[in-house]
Design an enzyme around this catalytic site. Structure first.
Site, PDB file in Angstrom:
ATOM      1  N   ARG A 133       0.855  -1.191  -0.014  1.00 43.85           N
ATOM      2  CA  ARG A 133       0.069  -0.013  -0.020  1.00 43.85           C
ATOM      3  C   ARG A 133       0.868   1.273   0.155  1.00 43.85           C
ATOM      4  NH1 ARG A 133      -5.362  -1.388   3.791  1.00 43.85           N
ATOM      5  NH2 ARG A 133      -5.966  -3.219   2.609  1.00 43.85           N
ATOM      6  N   ASP A 152     -15.432   9.935   9.227  1.00 44.66           N
ATOM      7  CA  ASP A 152     -14.560   8.876   8.896  1.00 44.66           C
ATOM      8  C   ASP A 152     -12.953   9.524   9.020  1.00 44.66           C
ATOM      9  OD1 ASP A 152     -14.681   6.135   7.413  1.00 44.66           O
ATOM     10  OD2 ASP A 152     -12.805   7.057   7.353  1.00 44.66           O
TER      11      ASP A 152
END
Length: 294
Positions: free
Chosen positions: A57, A167
């Site tokens: 990632r 979030d």
């Protein structure tokens, strides 16, 4: 910090190269630092076997920035010049798996039993309705909540009804606020919902109808940080989020949720989560639906 929900479930990552074949050096100390940083900044715990996932990632970020090793990257995000990149790092390490009306029994309960009780309180508390989607990912959960309210409340315009969607991932917040999704997101959805609450938007995309978008406020929020909102909320959705937190963090989090819920308010958690041994401030109603009792 989990749609239906943000769910922040860890999906399998693309297979990463072996240490011998890696483009960038990535030591066990580098991984330990990133694990500790993620825990400190977000409360999320990565297991000891996720090193390949982290490499996969973040390698693109090292490549883009011209670093030769993870050690260089880690040094950079610790400098004032790397503050913005630190946010990008956290975004990359938190996974968002979600779809509309995931775990649909929660939305069915909200649209029937929960709203019946909320309406019953309206006489004494005014027509005020507040719901929080904590860990909203790219917005499918709060939009599912909005559609549920619109379908169950023909008089919703006579209410002060709002949904807060938060979030830790700033990119997810941006996407949720935009309300645009691939047309494939409608697969399996009831045809009347798809027709009424989604509209074509460019090539192979759809956008939520304005009446659903207007019910929601998307905000960036770290669940283990400060909460600016005062509440109270009639219901809180926090699904498939706390599985990445340790038990002590979960205890603090659910206590804070209870403090922000109205007496008798509802808490919806994910199918793999439970409150056993975590808090006694909620009563289980069934299928991961809880009522605040204290």
């Amino acid at each position: 910090m989990a749609t239906e929900t943000r769910s922040r479930e860890m999906r399998p990552s693309p297979e990463a190269p072996t240490p011998e074949d890696r483009e960038f050096s990535f030591s066990s100390d580098d991984y330990a630092f990133l694990r500790a940083m993620l825990k400190e900044k977000s409360g999320i715990e990565l297991g000891p076997t996720k090193q390949n996932m982290v490499y996969a990632r973040l390698a693109k970020r090292l490549r883009k920035l011209g670093f030769k090793s993870f050690h260089q990257y880690i040094e950079f995000i610790g400098t004032p010049a790397g503050v913005d990149e630190l946010g990008t790092t956290l975004n990359a390490l938190t996974t968002n798996l979600t779809k509309f009306f995931r775990e649909n029994h929660h939305f069915e309960h909200l649209g029937t039993a929960a709203l019946q009780e909320i309406r019953g309180r309206a006489a004494s508390q005014g027509r005020r309705l507040r719901i929080w989607s904590a860990g909203c990912s790219s917005g499918e959960e709060p939009y599912s909540i909005a559609i549920t309210l619109l379908r169950a409340m023909p008089d919703i315009k006579q209410w002060d009804a709002r949904i807060l969607a938060t979030d830790i991932d700033t990119e997810m917040v941006r996407r949720g606020n935009e309300g645009v999704y691939p047309a494939t997101a409608l697969e399996g959805m009831e045809p009347d919902i798809a027709r009424k609450y989604f509209e074509p938007h460019g090539t192979d995309k759809v956008r939520l109808a304005a009446e659903a978008r207007n019910l929601i406020s998307f905000k960036h929020l770290n669940l283990i940080g400060n909460w600016p909102m005062k509440g109270p909320f009639d219901a809180i959705f926090c699904r498939n989020v706390v599985i990445y937190f340790d038990k002590d963090t979960q205890r603090v989090l659910f206590d804070r949720y209870a403090n922000l819920l109205v007496p008798g308010g509802f808490l919806y958690i994910g199918h793999s989560e439970n409150l056993f041994g975590i808090t006694e401030r909620f009563k289980l109603l069934g299928r991961n639906i809880h009522r605040k009792i204290a």
